[in-house]
Every structure is written in C-alpha cells, then in structure tokens.
Design a protein around this motif. Sequence first.
Motif, PDB file in Angstrom:
ATOM      1  N   ALA A 155      -2.549  16.957  14.155  1.00 29.26           N
ATOM      2  CA  ALA A 155      -3.342  17.284  15.343  1.00 29.26           C
ATOM      3  C   ALA A 155      -2.503  17.236  16.617  1.00 29.26           C
ATOM      4  CB  ALA A 155      -4.523  16.333  15.459  1.00 29.26           C
ATOM      5  N   TYR A 156      -1.530  16.343  16.656  1.00 30.64           N
ATOM      6  CA  TYR A 156      -0.708  16.159  17.858  1.00 30.64           C
ATOM      7  C   TYR A 156       0.687  16.772  17.695  1.00 30.64           C
ATOM      8  CZ  TYR A 156      -4.166  13.133  20.014  1.00 30.64           C
ATOM      9  OH  TYR A 156      -5.316  12.666  20.604  1.00 30.64           O
ATOM     10  N   LEU A 157       0.802  17.740  16.816  1.00 32.55           N
ATOM     11  CA  LEU A 157       2.108  18.292  16.496  1.00 32.55           C
ATOM     12  C   LEU A 157       2.819  18.880  17.704  1.00 32.55           C
ATOM     13  CD1 LEU A 157       4.104  18.786  14.229  1.00 32.55           C
ATOM     14  CD2 LEU A 157       2.909  20.925  13.712  1.00 32.55           C
ATOM     15  N   SER A 158       2.086  19.531  18.582  1.00 35.32           N
ATOM     16  CA  SER A 158       2.702  20.171  19.752  1.00 35.32           C
ATOM     17  C   SER A 158       2.752  19.264  20.974  1.00 35.32           C
ATOM     18  CB  SER A 158       1.940  21.449  20.101  1.00 35.32           C
ATOM     19  OG  SER A 158       0.601  21.145  20.466  1.00 35.32           O
ATOM     20  N   GLU A 159       2.309  18.026  20.821  1.00 34.78           N
ATOM     21  CA  GLU A 159       2.295  17.070  21.925  1.00 34.78           C
ATOM     22  C   GLU A 159       3.535  16.182  21.882  1.00 34.78           C
ATOM     23  OE1 GLU A 159      -0.099  16.988  24.345  1.00 34.78           O
ATOM     24  OE2 GLU A 159      -0.816  18.821  23.349  1.00 34.78           O
ATOM     25  N   PRO A 160       3.854  15.499  22.985  1.00 31.63           N
ATOM     26  CA  PRO A 160       4.984  14.556  22.967  1.00 31.63           C
ATOM     27  C   PRO A 160       4.759  13.450  21.939  1.00 31.63           C
ATOM     28  CG  PRO A 160       4.266  14.994  25.221  1.00 31.63           C
ATOM     29  CD  PRO A 160       3.227  15.601  24.322  1.00 31.63           C
ATOM     30  N   PRO A 161       5.819  12.910  21.370  1.00 28.92           N
ATOM     31  CA  PRO A 161       5.664  11.835  20.387  1.00 28.92           C
ATOM     32  C   PRO A 161       4.828  10.668  20.893  1.00 28.92           C
ATOM     33  CG  PRO A 161       7.909  12.647  20.362  1.00 28.92           C
ATOM     34  CD  PRO A 161       7.231  13.329  21.512  1.00 28.92           C
ATOM     35  N   ALA A 162       4.928  10.360  22.180  1.00 28.07           N
ATOM     36  CA  ALA A 162       4.160   9.236  22.729  1.00 28.07           C
ATOM     37  C   ALA A 162       2.660   9.461  22.592  1.00 28.07           C
ATOM     38  CB  ALA A 162       4.523   9.020  24.196  1.00 28.07           C
ATOM     39  N   ALA A 163       2.217  10.695  22.714  1.00 26.30           N
ATOM     40  CA  ALA A 163       0.796  11.000  22.584  1.00 26.30           C
ATOM     41  C   ALA A 163       0.337  10.800  21.149  1.00 26.30           C
ATOM     42  CB  ALA A 163       0.522  12.437  23.040  1.00 26.30           C
ATOM     43  N   ALA A 164       1.144  11.252  20.188  1.00 28.30           N
ATOM     44  CA  ALA A 164       0.815  11.054  18.777  1.00 28.30           C
ATOM     45  C   ALA A 164       0.810   9.568  18.437  1.00 28.30           C
ATOM     46  CB  ALA A 164       1.820  11.801  17.902  1.00 28.30           C
ATOM     47  N   PHE A 165       1.793   8.849  18.935  1.00 28.14           N
ATOM     48  CA  PHE A 165       1.894   7.410  18.699  1.00 28.14           C
ATOM     49  C   PHE A 165       0.643   6.707  19.213  1.00 28.14           C
ATOM     50  CE2 PHE A 165       3.103   3.075  19.454  1.00 28.14           C
ATOM     51  CZ  PHE A 165       4.084   2.766  18.528  1.00 28.14           C
ATOM     52  N   HIS A 166       0.243   7.022  20.432  1.00 30.58           N
ATOM     53  CA  HIS A 166      -0.906   6.351  21.053  1.00 30.58           C
ATOM     54  C   HIS A 166      -2.189   6.638  20.283  1.00 30.58           C
ATOM     55  CE1 HIS A 166      -3.426   4.601  24.156  1.00 30.58           C
ATOM     56  NE2 HIS A 166      -4.143   5.707  24.195  1.00 30.58           N
ATOM     57  N   ALA A 167      -2.389   7.883  19.882  1.00 30.49           N
ATOM     58  CA  ALA A 167      -3.593   8.222  19.126  1.00 30.49           C
ATOM     59  C   ALA A 167      -3.632   7.472  17.797  1.00 30.49           C
ATOM     60  CB  ALA A 167      -3.656   9.730  18.892  1.00 30.49           C
ATOM     61  N   ALA A 168      -2.487   7.392  17.121  1.00 24.28           N
ATOM     62  CA  ALA A 168      -2.431   6.673  15.854  1.00 24.28           C
ATOM     63  C   ALA A 168      -2.770   5.199  16.041  1.00 24.28           C
ATOM     64  CB  ALA A 168      -1.041   6.826  15.236  1.00 24.28           C
ATOM     65  N   VAL A 169      -2.277   4.622  17.125  1.00 27.02           N
ATOM     66  CA  VAL A 169      -2.570   3.217  17.430  1.00 27.02           C
ATOM     67  C   VAL A 169      -4.067   3.015  17.638  1.00 27.02           C
ATOM     68  CG1 VAL A 169      -2.359   1.476  19.263  1.00 27.02           C
ATOM     69  CG2 VAL A 169      -0.312   2.592  18.345  1.00 27.02           C
ATOM     70  N   GLU A 170      -4.683   3.880  18.425  1.00 30.01           N
ATOM     71  CA  GLU A 170      -6.106   3.724  18.730  1.00 30.01           C
ATOM     72  C   GLU A 170      -6.973   3.891  17.484  1.00 30.01           C
ATOM     73  OE1 GLU A 170      -7.419   2.763  21.760  1.00 30.01           O
ATOM     74  OE2 GLU A 170      -5.290   2.344  22.036  1.00 30.01           O
ATOM     75  N   ILE A 171      -6.612   4.806  16.616  1.00 23.49           N
ATOM     76  CA  ILE A 171      -7.386   5.008  15.384  1.00 23.49           C
ATOM     77  C   ILE A 171      -7.181   3.829  14.437  1.00 23.49           C
ATOM     78  CG2 ILE A 171      -7.643   6.476  13.345  1.00 23.49           C
ATOM     79  CD1 ILE A 171      -6.994   8.867  15.164  1.00 23.49           C
ATOM     80  N   SER A 172      -5.984   3.285  14.381  1.00 22.31           N
ATOM     81  CA  SER A 172      -5.739   2.096  13.575  1.00 22.31           C
ATOM     82  C   SER A 172      -6.626   0.946  14.026  1.00 22.31           C
ATOM     83  CB  SER A 172      -4.268   1.684  13.677  1.00 22.31           C
ATOM     84  OG  SER A 172      -4.018   0.473  12.992  1.00 22.31           O
ATOM     85  N   LYS A 173      -6.739   0.755  15.331  1.00 18.27           N
ATOM     86  CA  LYS A 173      -7.481  -0.369  15.891  1.00 18.27           C
ATOM     87  C   LYS A 173      -8.969  -0.334  15.555  1.00 18.27           C
ATOM     88  CE  LYS A 173      -4.293  -2.615  18.368  1.00 18.27           C
ATOM     89  NZ  LYS A 173      -4.012  -4.069  18.218  1.00 18.27           N
ATOM     90  N   LEU A 174      -9.487   0.818  15.172  1.00 16.90           N
ATOM     91  CA  LEU A 174     -10.906   0.910  14.842  1.00 16.90           C
ATOM     92  C   LEU A 174     -11.290  -0.065  13.732  1.00 16.90           C
ATOM     93  CD1 LEU A 174     -11.483   4.783  14.913  1.00 16.90           C
ATOM     94  CD2 LEU A 174     -12.179   3.103  16.641  1.00 16.90           C
ATOM     95  N   THR A 175     -10.383  -0.289  12.803  1.00 17.32           N
ATOM     96  CA  THR A 175     -10.673  -1.188  11.684  1.00 17.32           C
ATOM     97  C   THR A 175      -9.624  -2.280  11.507  1.00 17.32           C
ATOM     98  OG1 THR A 175      -9.567   0.382  10.206  1.00 17.32           O
ATOM     99  CG2 THR A 175     -11.978   0.524  10.361  1.00 17.32           C
TER     100      THR A 175
END
Length: 324
Positions: A155-175
């Motif tokens: 989903a974040y392929l065209s975004e900067p790595p920091a954006a992908a990193f942050h999204a992954a962190v937030e989704i991890s935190k859900l559980t």
Amino acid sequence: MAYPLQAQDRIRGVLTGMASGDALGAGYEFNAPMPESAEISMIGGGLGNFAPGEWTDDTSMAIVIARGLLGSGGRFDAAASDYMIREWAKWAVQAPDVGNQTRAVLSHAQRVASEGGRTEPNTADALSGSEELHRRTGRSGGNGSLMRTAPVALAYLSEPPAAAFHAAVEISKLTHFDDEAAEACGLWTVAIQHAILTGELEIRAGLPLLNPERAMTWEQRIEQAENRQPREFSRNGWVVEAFQGAWSAITNAKETSKEHHLVSALEAAVRGGVDTDTVAAIAGSLLGAARGYSSIPLPWMEIVHGWPSLRIQHLLDISTELAG
C-alpha cells in the motif's frame, strides 16, 4: 503508478510468497526442529487441521489489513483501523487457529463493545485491550503482528520508507503494545518495500528510521541471525526470534536460482521448528518481494488457498490493486 515488469512480478510475489510459507509450515507447527535431510511439503494438518495448501491465521489477518487499506484509498486511517478490528473480531470467532495474544485482545475489545451496548468493537476497544494485556503481564511482544505486516509495504510502495514504517507500527499496536513488535514490523515492512523496488534483500534498509540505540540493538540481532541457523531461534513465538529465524532462513539458504532460493529458504524456516507457519510466512513475504511471483513453484500455486474462500488469483488481484 506504473512499475516495470520485474517490479510487477515482485509485487505479485509478496502475498503469494507469504501464503506459500504459511501453508508450507502449517502442518509442522510446534514440532521440534528437524534435520536438514527432512523432506518438507504442504502436508496440511497442524493445529487447525488445515487442508494441504491451506494458509493459517498469518495470511488471514493480512488479508483483513489489505482490505482495510484498500477501503481507505491505500492509507491507514481511522476507518481502516476500525475495519481491521471489526473484521478480525468476526474472523476470530470461527478461525481454527488464533494466536493467544491476538485472541485475548480481540476478546477484550468485543467485551468492551458489548458492555457499551455496541455489537462491533472499534480501535479504541482494541487499543485498551492491547495496553491492558501488556500492563498486566509485561508480555505483549508476540509474533502475531509481524506475520501480517506485508500488505502495508504494498500500500505504501510509492511513499517514503518512513511512511511505510509508521503505518506498520500503528497497525502492530492495534493488538501488540510492545515496542519490539512495532519495530520489527516497521523494519520488515521497509525491507519488503525496498525489495519490490530494487530486487535486493536488505533487512537493514529501515535501521536509519530508529534512534541510534535501537538501531544498534537490531543490528546486533540481525548479525546473530546471519551467523546462526533458524533452529537456534527456538523462542520464535517472540517477535524478535521470529524475525531472526526468518532472516536466518533467508540468508543461510543456498541461492543457485531465484526459485531454488525461495524454496530452500522456506523449507529451512520450517525445519527450524516451533512456530513454523509464522516464521515461514514472514520469510515468504520478503522472499516473494525480492524474487517475485515467478519464483514460486507452480504446484504450490495450484493448491494454496484459505480464508475467506480465496485462492492465489485473489491474492494477485489484491496485491496489484494495493500497489496501484
């Protein structure tokens, strides 16, 4: 965005590689480590009595993430987050195999929703459960968020790595409240993103996004993985050793061809024992991103399937839409 043909093949390899590793390891879950001579195949069985080629909770939870992101234009927002919690809660009721930590958080979320007169849980319900579990037990660093993180990279392929990193962190935190789980998800997601775009296996691509002390800790863990075998990371229900076991399988497998590397690495992940489906699913997502869909054996693609009544073509369609 239009990607070169080789990158398109790698896009198509992410979820299919993950599902292949998941299905390959399903029948061996929580077995002891196996010798290098042990034959590995998609035998089915395991904790959920899965059919040969059937994926487990790893891929099922990732599909929910993918659909949630697609419903929000490829971005992780409040609507995507609520969708994930709602659909995971529905899935967990009938799923044959759900991780203990994930089940505890989703059960908490459902209970809070019911007490509030609501039929479906939301993000706040899950986050309260994730934190409560951590505060009560001090143990919320399971591998259950790392196993499902692959769709974020697409989903974040065209975004900067920091954006992908942050999204992954937030989704991890859900559980998974633990920062170790969040960091592992961020690093693996950025590595998948990098692999799709370059064809390179570079797990260190996300290290600059951590503070120097944490980056050094993960560098040491990565070096350990590169110098040991998957069986040496037997506590792979913990996110750190699941990460290390997957990277160990990837880096220590023989690489005579793209297909041979993917197959031998996934087999090595399974031979490492214990949480075999999860370690192989984690490894498969990154291997598929680097080696492409064309590296996955056709006999696997003909039988890999799973919840909710999906087959490989569905994963290919989801991957292409996410990356687009």
